[in-house]
Scaffold this active site. Structure first.
Site, PDB file in Angstrom:
ATOM      1  N   SER A  27       0.862  -1.183   0.000  1.00 46.08           N
ATOM      2  CA  SER A  27       0.000   0.000   0.000  1.00 46.08           C
ATOM      3  C   SER A  27       0.898   1.232   0.000  1.00 46.08           C
ATOM      4  CB  SER A  27      -0.851  -0.037   1.275  1.00 46.08           C
ATOM      5  OG  SER A  27      -1.399   1.222   1.572  1.00 46.08           O
TER       6      SER A  27
ATOM      7  N   TYR B 199      -3.153  -1.121   9.939  1.00 46.93           N
ATOM      8  CA  TYR B 199      -3.061  -1.307   8.485  1.00 46.93           C
ATOM      9  C   TYR B 199      -1.662  -0.925   7.996  1.00 46.93           C
ATOM     10  CZ  TYR B 199      -4.429  -0.930   3.542  1.00 46.93           C
ATOM     11  OH  TYR B 199      -4.521  -1.092   2.185  1.00 46.93           O
TER      12      TYR B 199
HETATM   13  P1  NDP Z   1     -11.649  -5.255  -1.492  1.00 52.71           P
HETATM   14  O1  NDP Z   1     -12.335  -5.012  -0.189  1.00 52.71           O
HETATM   15  O2  NDP Z   1     -12.398  -5.068  -2.759  1.00 52.71           O
HETATM   16  O3  NDP Z   1     -10.970  -6.689  -1.505  1.00 52.71           O
HETATM   17  C1  NDP Z   1     -10.480  -7.326  -0.372  1.00 52.71           C
HETATM   18  C2  NDP Z   1     -10.500  -8.812  -0.640  1.00 52.71           C
HETATM   19  O4  NDP Z   1      -9.935  -9.523   0.460  1.00 52.71           O
HETATM   20  C3  NDP Z   1     -11.890  -9.344  -0.864  1.00 52.71           C
HETATM   21  O5  NDP Z   1     -11.873 -10.155  -2.000  1.00 52.71           O
HETATM   22  C4  NDP Z   1     -12.166 -10.164   0.390  1.00 52.71           C
HETATM   23  O6  NDP Z   1     -13.034 -11.235   0.054  1.00 52.71           O
HETATM   24  C5  NDP Z   1     -10.770 -10.637   0.737  1.00 52.71           C
HETATM   25  N1  NDP Z   1     -10.582 -10.988   2.149  1.00 52.71           N
HETATM   26  C6  NDP Z   1     -10.648 -10.175   3.234  1.00 52.71           C
HETATM   27  N2  NDP Z   1     -10.448 -10.882   4.367  1.00 52.71           N
HETATM   28  C7  NDP Z   1     -10.250 -12.159   3.997  1.00 52.71           C
HETATM   29  C8  NDP Z   1     -10.003 -13.374   4.716  1.00 52.71           C
HETATM   30  N3  NDP Z   1      -9.897 -13.394   6.050  1.00 52.71           N
HETATM   31  N4  NDP Z   1      -9.862 -14.527   4.012  1.00 52.71           N
HETATM   32  C9  NDP Z   1      -9.953 -14.530   2.662  1.00 52.71           C
HETATM   33  N5  NDP Z   1     -10.178 -13.413   1.935  1.00 52.71           N
HETATM   34  C10 NDP Z   1     -10.324 -12.249   2.586  1.00 52.71           C
HETATM   35  O7  NDP Z   1     -10.378  -4.284  -1.443  1.00 52.71           O
HETATM   36  P2  NDP Z   1      -9.235  -3.917  -2.484  1.00 52.71           P
HETATM   37  O8  NDP Z   1      -9.381  -4.629  -3.751  1.00 52.71           O
HETATM   38  O9  NDP Z   1      -9.172  -2.455  -2.461  1.00 52.71           O
HETATM   39  O10 NDP Z   1      -7.967  -4.446  -1.682  1.00 52.71           O
HETATM   40  C11 NDP Z   1      -7.162  -5.520  -2.111  1.00 52.71           C
HETATM   41  C12 NDP Z   1      -5.776  -5.352  -1.511  1.00 52.71           C
HETATM   42  O11 NDP Z   1      -5.199  -4.146  -1.978  1.00 52.71           O
HETATM   43  C13 NDP Z   1      -5.792  -5.257   0.017  1.00 52.71           C
HETATM   44  O12 NDP Z   1      -4.667  -5.928   0.534  1.00 52.71           O
HETATM   45  C14 NDP Z   1      -5.675  -3.761   0.255  1.00 52.71           C
HETATM   46  O13 NDP Z   1      -5.099  -3.471   1.498  1.00 52.71           O
HETATM   47  C15 NDP Z   1      -4.766  -3.362  -0.887  1.00 52.71           C
HETATM   48  N6  NDP Z   1      -4.792  -1.962  -1.225  1.00 52.71           N
HETATM   49  C16 NDP Z   1      -5.906  -1.356  -1.735  1.00 52.71           C
HETATM   50  C17 NDP Z   1      -5.870  -0.013  -2.062  1.00 52.71           C
HETATM   51  C18 NDP Z   1      -7.034   0.701  -2.663  1.00 52.71           C
HETATM   52  O14 NDP Z   1      -6.919   1.917  -2.898  1.00 52.71           O
HETATM   53  N7  NDP Z   1      -8.141   0.052  -2.959  1.00 52.71           N
HETATM   54  C19 NDP Z   1      -4.687   0.801  -1.850  1.00 52.71           C
HETATM   55  C20 NDP Z   1      -3.572   0.064  -1.309  1.00 52.71           C
HETATM   56  C21 NDP Z   1      -3.650  -1.257  -1.016  1.00 52.71           C
HETATM   57  P3  NDP Z   1     -14.148 -11.854   1.081  1.00 52.71           P
HETATM   58  O15 NDP Z   1     -14.752 -10.686   1.798  1.00 52.71           O
HETATM   59  O16 NDP Z   1     -15.078 -12.585   0.189  1.00 52.71           O
HETATM   60  O17 NDP Z   1     -13.384 -12.746   1.981  1.00 52.71           O
END
Ligand code: NDP
Length: 256
Positions: A146, A159
């Site tokens: 991130s 985070y």
């Molecule tokens: P989303 O909330 O769209 O995606 C998060 C994903 O993680 C979902 O698919 C969720 O699926 C899965 N997830 C969460 N907890 C669990 C768990 N315990 N077991 C399995 N799967 C899990 O967010 P983003 O696409 O934005 O984020 C994706 C990554 O990118 C993250 O690591 C985030 O920190 C990082 N990021 C995002 C940024 C942004 O601007 N969007 C910026 C910087 C980093 P489900 O709920 O079905 O389990």
């Protein structure tokens, strides 16, 4: 560089959190380059929709309903992926959550939840796929960091700690597993339009415009912006790239 260096035909990629957002953006890129896809997440309906989306790109896809914070569930996930598709060449550690509170207001249970989801899961999944990749002569691991791998944020102490940790974990695995021909790199997204940040934009007044003002590319990122970096880091094109942390941020992190 040999021709076809970006071709992923015959490869299998496991993407945690691949049922939406950045994970699905990467899964689509890897599928378009020919890889079969394993979507790993908790929300089964969302994962099934992602599988349909990926199958329409002409590759095999399956989903596994797994909480990646649980060691036994992760071990079973690797076994099921191998049973279904025979190999694992690429792992994307993308699952992540945020709990927005200042350090003085964060409960230790909230701290643990964020660290376990964002950092411990990457450790568990990497450790579980390592023997599989080693036995096949190599592999590619992509960890999602991130901007808070670099910067601090008063509203996201756990985070930021987890995402700073992801970079050091990436470097450690890169060193440990280089001799096994496993390249381990991190991607640091800027501000990307996903469910995660849609909620942040609703809760934090002025966030949308502040991000725009600070991003040289003058836009929020899209999930499709992650297809190219995923293919590069998953393919032979990046065989001499390991331990790197690559910003995909429209210039956010270099804005003075
Ligand atoms: P989303 O909330 O769209 O995606 C998060 C994903 O993680 C979902 O698919 C969720 O699926 C899965 N997830 C969460 N907890 C669990 C768990 N315990 N077991 C399995 N799967 C899990 O967010 P983003 O696409 O934005 O984020 C994706 C990554 O990118 C993250 O690591 C985030 O920190 C990082 N990021 C995002 C940024 C942004 O601007 N969007 C910026 C910087 C980093 P489900 O709920 O079905 O389990």
């Amino acid at each position: 560089m040999p021709s076809g260096a970006f071709d992923l035909s015959g490869k299998v990629a496991v993407i945690t959190g691949g049922n939406g957002g950045i994970g699905l953006g990467m899964a689509r890129g890897l599928a378009d380059a020919g890889a079969a896809i394993v979507i790993v997440a908790r929300n089964e309906a969302k994962s099934l929709a992602a599988v349909t989306d990926i199958e329409q790109r002409g590759v095999q896809a399956i989903s596994l309903t797994v909480d990646v914070t649980e060691k036994a569930a992760v071990a079973e996930m690797v076994e099921r992926a191998l049973r279904a598709l025979g190999r694992i060449d690429i792992l994307v550690n993308n699952a992540g959550i945020n709990i927005r509170k200042p350090p003085q207001a964060l409960d230790v249970e909230e701290w643990d939840r964020v660290i376990r989801t964002n950092l411990t899961s990457a450790f568990l999944c990497s450790q579980a796929v390592y023997p599989v990749m080693k036995a096949k002569g190599g592999g590619k691991i992509i960890n999602i960091g991130s901007m808070l791998s670099i910067f601090g944020a008063g509203f996201a102490p756990a985070y930021a700690a987890s995402k700073g940790g992801i970079v050091q974990f990436t470097r450690s695995c890169a060193v440990a597993w280089a001799a096994d021909n496993i390249q381990v790199n991190a991607v640091l997204p800027g501000w990307i339009d996903t469910d995660l940040t849609r909620r942040a934009r609703e809760e934090i007044e002025g966030l949308h415009d502040r991000v725009l003002a600070r991003t040289p590319a003058a836009r929020w990122g899209a999930t499709a912006d992650f297809a190219g970096i995923a293919v590069f880091l998953a393919s032979g094109a990046s065989d001499f790239v390991t331990g790197a942390a690559i910003a995909v941020d429209g210039g956010f992190s270099i804005m003075g």
